[in-house]
Enzyme design. Sequence first.
Site, PDB file in Angstrom:
ATOM      1  N   HIS A 141       0.684  -1.190   0.032  1.00 35.91           N
ATOM      2  CA  HIS A 141      -0.053   0.136  -0.120  1.00 35.91           C
ATOM      3  C   HIS A 141       0.691   1.360   0.103  1.00 35.91           C
ATOM      4  CE1 HIS A 141       0.291  -0.199   4.538  1.00 35.91           C
ATOM      5  NE2 HIS A 141       0.343   1.147   4.430  1.00 35.91           N
ATOM      6  N   ASP A 171       0.206  -7.712   1.656  1.00 40.95           N
ATOM      7  CA  ASP A 171       0.404  -6.313   1.531  1.00 40.95           C
ATOM      8  C   ASP A 171       1.914  -6.073   1.833  1.00 40.95           C
ATOM      9  OD1 ASP A 171       0.121  -3.525   1.588  1.00 40.95           O
ATOM     10  OD2 ASP A 171      -0.166  -3.187   3.866  1.00 40.95           O
ATOM     11  N   SER A 250       4.773   2.795   7.669  1.00 47.83           N
ATOM     12  CA  SER A 250       4.407   1.543   6.930  1.00 47.83           C
ATOM     13  C   SER A 250       5.973   1.356   6.027  1.00 47.83           C
ATOM     14  CB  SER A 250       3.542   1.935   6.265  1.00 47.83           C
ATOM     15  OG  SER A 250       2.411   1.316   6.975  1.00 47.83           O
TER      16      SER A 250
END
Length: 298
Positions: A141, A171, A250
């Site tokens: 993402h 992911d 992230s």
Amino acid sequence: MTTKNIFSIVLASILGGIVTLGGYHLLNPDRATGGSIEDKQNIVLSKFSPKEDDKYIVPDGLNFVSAAEKVTPAVVHIKTYYEGKASNYGRNSMDEMLREFFGDQYGGGNGGRDLGEGLETAASGSGVIITNDGYIATNNHVVENASRVEVVLDDKRKYSATVIGTDPTTDLALLKIEEKNLAFVPYGNSDNIKVGQWVLAVGNPFDLTSTVTAGIVSAKGRNINILGNRSGLAIESFIQTDAAVNPGNSGGALVDLNGNLVGINTAIASNTGSFAGYSFAVPVNLAKKVMNDLVEYG
């Protein structure tokens, strides 16, 4: 009064004075010794140290400095650029899902920034160099739907990155920059980590490069259903920690105190979008398998 009685009184007075003086020194140790504040600190510290030259003893496993020094040069800042207006940034299913679960600013990028009359928007995240020739692990993402990806090293060198492959079911994504002899984070073994074990999260929250936070492993094998709507084949077995992770973290590294990679930071549990208790990382043993498959099959 006889000489014997006088001697007894004098002796009793002397003994009483000694006892009084000794008691005063015992109850007021700071006044018992002269000298500088440093001298007094050394006297106090010596009471808690088995050796005179060891003023502080760091228990085994609680020294974060070594791991931070090893890992920080190998965690990168990822900048992603998207064609179209800022309002179109992140309008992919993964981004919508994470925003719905974690709030308007989930644990991924730092949000879109319009770079001029709708021509291009930008966001950012983190990545982990996993080989010395430029392979970088991050989250899907962080780079999904990006028209171009830029990697900024800890020493401020910038590179254009190629997306080798992505895996929405975990992911995860693999990038490549053209460089040699890079610092990298060695794989650890996420199966061996224990609940209660200290870990460090290293990344670039809020565009603050090379940020290190510490916490413990709060749980293993967490399924928080953020990938379930994405695909029926979604794989979730997150490492849950209380190390502070915020937007921009992230894709960054979760490491043990030996500086070994044990996870890829992915999401936060928060009603506000900023850290409020727990964060989640993809275990490195899963990431390792995905990275190898992406190198081999794209």
